[in-house]
Write a protein that holds these residues in place. Sequence first.
Motif, short mmCIF file in Angstrom:
data_model
loop_
_atom_site.label_atom_id
_atom_site.label_comp_id
_atom_site.label_asym_id
_atom_site.label_seq_id
_atom_site.Cartn_x
_atom_site.Cartn_y
_atom_site.Cartn_z
N ARG A 49 0.65 -1.23 0.10
CA ARG A 49 0.07 -0.12 -0.07
C ARG A 49 0.85 1.26 0.04
O ARG A 49 1.89 1.24 0.61
CB ARG A 49 -0.98 0.12 1.32
CG ARG A 49 -1.77 -1.08 1.38
CD ARG A 49 -2.72 -0.86 2.78
NE ARG A 49 -3.40 -2.09 2.82
CZ ARG A 49 -4.72 -2.28 2.43
NH1 ARG A 49 -5.28 -1.39 1.83
NH2 ARG A 49 -5.24 -3.20 2.77
N ARG A 70 -0.16 3.98 -12.93
CA ARG A 70 -1.41 3.36 -13.39
C ARG A 70 -0.97 2.02 -14.51
O ARG A 70 -1.42 1.01 -14.43
CB ARG A 70 -2.39 4.29 -14.31
CG ARG A 70 -3.55 3.46 -14.33
CD ARG A 70 -4.65 4.55 -14.98
NE ARG A 70 -4.07 5.15 -16.45
CZ ARG A 70 -3.88 6.18 -16.78
NH1 ARG A 70 -4.43 7.00 -15.94
NH2 ARG A 70 -3.45 6.41 -17.92
N ASP A 85 -8.60 -6.14 -8.67
CA ASP A 85 -9.16 -5.10 -8.08
C ASP A 85 -8.13 -4.21 -7.08
O ASP A 85 -8.57 -3.56 -6.44
CB ASP A 85 -10.21 -5.92 -6.97
CG ASP A 85 -9.63 -6.70 -5.89
OD1 ASP A 85 -8.68 -7.25 -6.17
OD2 ASP A 85 -10.31 -6.87 -4.88
N SER A 86 -7.05 -4.25 -7.63
CA SER A 86 -5.85 -3.66 -6.76
C SER A 86 -6.13 -2.20 -7.57
O SER A 86 -6.81 -2.03 -8.58
CB SER A 86 -4.68 -3.84 -7.29
OG SER A 86 -4.09 -5.41 -6.88
N SER A 87 -5.74 -1.25 -6.67
CA SER A 87 -6.07 -0.02 -6.86
C SER A 87 -4.81 0.98 -7.59
O SER A 87 -3.72 0.75 -6.85
CB SER A 87 -6.56 0.87 -5.63
OG SER A 87 -7.06 2.26 -5.89
N TYR A 92 -4.37 6.88 -3.41
CA TYR A 92 -4.70 5.57 -2.54
C TYR A 92 -3.95 4.49 -3.63
O TYR A 92 -4.83 4.28 -4.57
CB TYR A 92 -5.56 5.42 -1.85
CG TYR A 92 -5.27 4.07 -0.95
CD1 TYR A 92 -4.64 4.14 -0.11
CD2 TYR A 92 -6.36 3.13 -1.38
CE1 TYR A 92 -4.61 3.15 1.01
CE2 TYR A 92 -6.30 1.94 -0.23
CZ TYR A 92 -5.46 1.86 0.78
OH TYR A 92 -5.42 0.77 1.65
N PHE A 93 -2.97 3.70 -3.46
CA PHE A 93 -2.43 2.68 -4.06
C PHE A 93 -2.49 1.30 -3.28
O PHE A 93 -1.82 1.49 -2.36
CB PHE A 93 -0.93 2.98 -5.00
CG PHE A 93 -1.21 4.25 -5.49
CD1 PHE A 93 -1.37 4.37 -7.03
CD2 PHE A 93 -0.73 5.56 -4.83
CE1 PHE A 93 -1.25 5.71 -7.60
CE2 PHE A 93 -0.75 6.80 -5.66
CZ PHE A 93 -1.08 6.95 -6.88
#
Length: 130
Positions: A49, A70, A85-87, A92-93
């Motif tokens: 994170r 990205r 579903d990772s961001s 927020y990563f």
Amino acid sequence: MEPLPIPCPAGLVPDATGIDAFNAAYRQAKQQEAVFVAVERQGPRWTARADTLTAGRHHTVGDNTYDAIRTAVICLIRSREIRPDSSAGPVYFVLYDIDNEPRARELAAALHAAVYGNLAPLTRTMPQAP
């Protein structure tokens, strides 16, 4: 506690497994107005994170940097190294379902460097095409 160096070596990325460890690491980053970075064990897998909200209003992630992060997250998803579903931000990563702690630490450290504008570690962590 001392602030994490920038870029943060993988071995210094905090282990935020468990609510107390997570809250302590997040609180420290917020008090130091630094980007939060951590790894967490979730069952047999790991999560990396990074959160720029703890760094305050003075910290921004530029468009080119965000695009590179990205793109890296998409590459990791396509290689099935992290869950879909990772961001990928924009502030927020989170990278879910990483195989092991060393790889989670490597990716977390690369994210940390990237949100401070150093994309080289992130580039080095990307899977190589067969």
